[in-house]
Design a protein around this motif. Structure first.
Motif: not given
Length: 184
Positions: A55, A85, A87, A105, A108, A111
Motif C-alpha cells: 500500500l 488505494a 480495493h 476489504r 491489499d 488495490c
C-alpha cells in the motif's frame, strides 16, 4: 463465613468467561444451541491479507489511472491530487476473484491507485457508482485483474508502479473504448 478474595475473583472470572461464551452462541429455530458459523476449512473463506508495504509503494509517485485515461476533473478542486488505494471487490471467475461483498476489504494486493475524486467523491466513482460500471466505462473491464497482477509483479521485483499504470492507461483494452467515442 468469609471466602478468600482469590476464590471470589476466580468465580467472577468464570462467570465473565461463561457470559462471553454465551454471546458467541445463538439459538437456532429448533432451539438447539450452536456456535456461530466461523468457517476454517480451506476454500470456505478467504481471510484478508494485509500488505502495508504494498500500500505504501502504491502511493509513492503514482498517478490515478482513471485520470490518465479520462483526464483530470475539470473543476480543478481537491480530490485529484490525493492518491488512494482502491480495493477491488469485483468477482472475476476467470481470474479466481470472488466478490468481496459489503464486508471487510479484500486483499491489499487487489488495490489500484485512484485519486480521491475517481475513488469515492465523484457521482460515478469507483465506490459510489459501482466498480463494474466504473471499469467498463474506462475500458479495462475484467482486465482490472491483470492490471492488479502487473502491479503486484512490479512490486515484487522492486520496480516503480508508474510504468505499469501508463501501460494500462494506453492498453489495447482502452482502444475499444476510444473507437466507440470516435464513431459517436
Amino acid at each position: 463465613m468469609t471466602r478468600p478474595l482469590w476464590q471470589i475473583a476466580a468465580e467472577i472470572a468464570a462467570l465473565k468467561a461463561e457470559k462471553k461464551a454465551q454471546k458467541r452462541m445463538f439459538h437456532s429455530p429448533n432451539k438447539l444451541r450452536s456456535q456461530t458459523f466461523r468457517p476454517e476449512s480451506k476454500g470456505q473463506r478467504d481471510p484478508r491479507q494485509q500488505d502495508k508495504a504494498y500500500l505504501a509503494w502504491l502511493h509513492e509517485g503514482t498517478d490515478c489511472i482513471a485520470c490518465l485515461i479520462e483526464g483530470r476533473p475539470a473543476f480543478g478542486g481537491g480530490g485529484a491530487e490525493v492518491i488512494e488505494a482502491a480495493h477491488q471487490k469485483l468477482a472475476i471467475a476467470s481470474k479466481g476473484w470472488r466478490e468481496g461483498g459489503l464486508g471487510p476489504r479484500v486483499h491489499d494486493r487487489r488495490c489500484v491507485p485512484l485519486c480521491a475524486w475517481h475513488h469515492r467523491l465523484a457521482p460515478n466513482s469507483c465506490d459510489t457508482g459501482g466498480q463494474r460500471k466504473f471499469w467498463d466505462r474506462l475500458g479495462l473491464r475484467d482486465g482490472i485483474a491483470d492490471f492488479c497482477a502487473d502491479l503486484n509483479a512490479a512490486f515484487d521485483q522492486g520496480q516503480p508502479a508508474m510504468p505499469v499504470i501508463r501501460k494500462w492507461a494506453v492498453s489495447p483494452a482502452n482502444d475499444d473504448l476510444n473507437d466507440v467515442e470516435e464513431v459517436a
